[in-house]
Design a protein around this motif. Structure first.
Motif, short mmCIF file in Angstrom:
data_model
loop_
_atom_site.label_atom_id
_atom_site.label_comp_id
_atom_site.label_asym_id
_atom_site.label_seq_id
_atom_site.Cartn_x
_atom_site.Cartn_y
_atom_site.Cartn_z
N GLY A 225 0.83 -1.21 0.00
CA GLY A 225 0.00 0.00 0.00
C GLY A 225 0.85 1.25 0.00
N PHE B 66 -3.52 -6.51 -2.05
CA PHE B 66 -2.99 -5.15 -2.09
C PHE B 66 -2.29 -4.90 -3.43
CE2 PHE B 66 -3.42 -3.08 2.10
CZ PHE B 66 -4.10 -4.09 2.76
N HIS C 91 -4.10 0.32 -10.53
CA HIS C 91 -3.75 1.70 -10.87
C HIS C 91 -2.66 1.77 -11.94
CE1 HIS C 91 -5.72 2.13 -6.94
NE2 HIS C 91 -5.95 3.38 -7.26
N ARG D 136 -4.09 15.08 -1.10
CA ARG D 136 -4.71 13.84 -1.57
C ARG D 136 -5.82 13.43 -0.61
NH1 ARG D 136 -1.04 15.05 -4.75
NH2 ARG D 136 0.20 13.56 -5.96
N HIS E 68 -10.14 5.46 -9.75
CA HIS E 68 -9.22 6.57 -9.96
C HIS E 68 -9.26 7.11 -11.38
CE1 HIS E 68 -6.97 3.19 -11.60
NE2 HIS E 68 -6.20 4.04 -12.22
N ASP F 216 -8.39 10.15 -6.39
CA ASP F 216 -6.95 9.90 -6.40
C ASP F 216 -6.64 8.40 -6.45
OD1 ASP F 216 -6.21 12.61 -6.27
OD2 ASP F 216 -6.56 12.64 -4.11
N PHE F 217 -7.43 7.61 -5.72
CA PHE F 217 -7.15 6.17 -5.65
C PHE F 217 -8.46 5.39 -5.68
CE2 PHE F 217 -3.55 8.15 -3.49
CZ PHE F 217 -2.49 7.56 -4.15
N SER F 218 -8.45 4.28 -6.39
CA SER F 218 -9.58 3.36 -6.36
C SER F 218 -9.63 2.65 -5.01
CB SER F 218 -9.44 2.31 -7.47
OG SER F 218 -9.44 2.93 -8.73
N SER G 23 -12.14 -2.36 -1.22
CA SER G 23 -11.76 -3.43 -0.30
C SER G 23 -11.23 -2.77 0.98
CB SER G 23 -10.69 -4.31 -0.95
OG SER G 23 -10.33 -5.33 -0.06
N HIS H 69 -7.38 -1.03 2.88
CA HIS H 69 -6.33 -0.68 1.92
C HIS H 69 -5.96 0.81 1.97
CE1 HIS H 69 -6.37 -4.34 -0.94
NE2 HIS H 69 -7.00 -4.67 0.19
N ILE I 138 -2.18 3.10 1.55
CA ILE I 138 -1.91 3.94 0.38
C ILE I 138 -1.69 5.38 0.83
CG2 ILE I 138 -2.97 4.91 -1.70
CD1 ILE I 138 -4.38 2.18 -2.08
N ALA J 234 1.44 7.91 0.33
CA ALA J 234 1.29 9.23 -0.28
C ALA J 234 1.84 10.32 0.66
CB ALA J 234 -0.19 9.49 -0.58
#
Lengths: 313, 292
Positions: free
Chosen positions: A61, A89, A97, B52, B125, B131-133, B136, B139, B143, B147
């Protein structure tokens, strides 16, 4: 391969400050040169090396967040912990992405032999190649490891590097050649086609020598990358043989043998595929890599026997 | 940004598509209004130094879509694709179930040409402003930690906000991220917990007790603030007072009510799943308009 990988990565990192190295608390005696080359500052500015602890899900992540910001993070661990523990992940992060996260799995197959089956990565290729856009690279020796990293470190999208632990053995005829999406022919013969992946290629090379002494001449092709798959090259080769043998340190389901079988079926090639790999893990059996290759039919002796049966059968 | 307007859009989206997840979206409407009102520093969506935002509880994305529409980053046509597909949308229009129709809503060809794709339950995204899918659970904080670390490596002052649900704290992966963020003192990372005490198949106290939430995060080294998750001004002011250059990472424990704003939905697990009947829709619209 892991020393070749880190040495090469260090060279690249000196040239490109987007490269970061993260480890899930593994890499003792391997990663220190990188860590020492880029000492960390307490304010984090321009830091390059991170031990994120025994937390592989988080490592992936974090790598996703870093990559979105423009970095190229390399995430290092034993192959099963790098690839399988945080698989979702990887799927929802770098794969979904399409970010340039590099998953570096060391000891693919059963190279952590005596550590036992919890430390073996026997389905990592199957899992990784199932992700669209995930380039899978499994070098056959340390020279090819270096070439593969030099060619692919900055390609778009995620990459899975499946590395062996052996930094001494070289595959005769390979000479460290690597081309993304292309296999390498290391021996030519007309009696049998052998297609191999990863460090077990050293056993294939020995088997091909022994087979030659018995009058069986083999073409040996090394597949070192999938996604993109080496379709055209393998279809061309498979079309010239009535029998092909695949050799991999991986479960039979989903790995190189499956890839080759898909090509044969989809392209209507009249070639029988004999798959050599691991069908299932035996209870209570661990040991050195050589011993396990013997147990699972991947030693050069076992491959010779299988090849003779295949050609004569 | 008006939380009432966000709630109205949530109801319209849910009714048009005849889907659920309404209670989750209403729960975060005020947090989203605060973030997209006076908190997030986003001049241009393609500015690499923008703040973000990660909606880790992705199933509440209707609230996010509403905010992105109100910021004019999503078009009305795109907003109206929520949980629709050509077959479903034609049925909805034909049956008169679609409460907000437009030229675009009637023409699925137009939708596909205009957007190329459709908004789903969980944010992807590939849409502007996302910014991010996510989707689940467990997660988003990892992320967001990456960032935030990236910003610190660059010496950039941008911040990263991650909105998680209380039940999401069941996921062990969160605590891996919590430890790493505290270890590196990522003061530019702000987690917000939507503490509505409810999860998919029960109440959090019954399913997997999360108490004491504050002490848990404090024990892991985070700077903890408890806020009324439906008070936009309090959320905004609390965030604006945070030291995001050098300090511990921050977490706002936002006490919320599941289904907030529609009394018959509040604290009812049914509204995690169920779509509204026509009568329920009218009642909900009136309740939200009156700001109950």
């Amino acid at each position: 391969m892991r020393h070749a990988f880190v040495t090469t990565l260090l060279e690249l990192a000196e040239r490109d400050d987007r490269i970061l190295l993260l480890t899930g608390d593994l890499g003792y005696t391997v990663l220190e040169p990188f860590a020492e080359k880029f000492p960390n500052r307490s304010d984090l500015r321009r830091n390059r090396f991170f031990n994120v602890g025994v937390a592989e899900q988080n490592m992936v992540g974090v790598g996703t967040g870093l990559a979105e910001a423009g970095y190229i993070p390399f995430l290092y661990s034993i192959a099963t912990f790098a690839a399988i523990r945080p698989y979702e992940f990887i799927r929802n992060g770098p794969a979904l992405h399409q970010l340039p996260v590099r998953i570096v799995g060391v000891g693919g197959g059963f190279e952590y032999g005596s550590a036992g089956p919890t430390h073996w990565a026997l389905e990592d290729i199957a899992l990784m190649r199932a992700q669209p856009g995930m380039t899978v690279i499994a070098p056959a020796d340390h020279l090819q490891t270096r070439a593969a990293l030099l060619e692919t470190w900055d390609i778009p999208g995620p990459v899975y590097y499946r590395l062996g632990k052996d930094d001494k053995t070289t595959i005769p005829g390979l000479e460290g050649r690597f081309a993304l999406g292309r296999p390498q022919v290391i021996r030519k013969g007309s009696d049998l086609l052998i297609i191999a992946m990863g460090s077990v290629t050293s056993e294939v090379a020995k088997a091909a020598d022994a087979l030659s002494e018995r009058g069986i001449e083999c073409t040996v092709i090394v597949v070192s990358s999938l996604n993109p798959d080496p379709v055209d090259d393998l279809v061309e080769a498979l079309s010239r043989f009535s029998v092909a043998m695949t050799v991999e340190n991986h479960y039979l389901a989903g790995g190189l043998g499956s890839v080759v079988s898909e090509f044969v079926a989809e392209h209507r090639i009249g070639c029988r595929v004999v798959r050599c790999g691991i069908e299932r893990v035996l209870d209570g059996v661990s040991g050195g890599t050589g011993y396990l290759r013997h147990i699972y039919g991947l030693s050069s002796e076992a491959l010779v026997k299988k090849a003779v049966e295949s050609v004569e059968g | 940004m008006s939380p009432i307007r966000i709630r109205q859009l949530i109801l319209q989206m849910a009714k048009r598509a005849d889907v659920g997840h309404i209670g989750s979206a209403l729960s975060i409407a005020d947090i989203i209004a605060a973030l997209y009102g006076d908190v997030l520093r986003i001049v241009h969506l393609d500015d690499p130094n923008r703040d973000r935002f990660v909606l880790s509880k992705g199933r509440a994305a209707m609230a996010l879509y509403a905010a992105l529409y109100l910021k004019e980053w999503l078009t009305k046509e795109t907003l109206e694709t929520y949980c629709m597909d050509p077959v479903a949308s034609e049925k909805a229009v034909a049956s008169g179930q679609c409460p907000v129709t437009s030229e675009a809503a009637v023409s699925t060809d137009h939708w596909q040409q205009a957007t190329g794709h459709y908004l789903g339950v969980h944010p992807e995204h590939t849409f502007p402003g996302v910014d991010f899918s996510t989707g689940s659970l467990g997660h988003g904080l990892a992320i967001g930690t990456g960032a935030a670390l990236a910003a610190r490596l660059e010496g950039c002052s941008r911040r990263v906000f991650v909105l998680i649900s209380d039940a999401e704290c069941n996921e062990g992966s969160n605590w891996e991220s919590v430890m790493l963020a505290a270890h590196h003192r990522l003061a530019n990372l702000i987690a917000i917990i939507d503490l509505n005490s409810q999860q998919a198949f029960g109440y959090t106290a019954d399913v997997l007790n999360l108490s004491p939430m504050r002490e848990k995060w404090e024990a892991f080294g985070w700077d903890v603030h408890e806020v009324d998750g439906h008070n936009v001004a309090e959320i905004t002011e609390t965030i604006q007072k945070l030291h995001t250059i050098s300090d511990s990472p921050h977490v706002l424990i936002a006490r919320t009510t599941f289904g907030k704003g529609v009394s018959y939905m509040e604290n009812r697990i049914k509204w995690h799943y169920m779509p509204m009947s026509d009568a329920e829709y009218q009642q909900a619209v009136e309740a939200v308009a009156s700001g109950q």
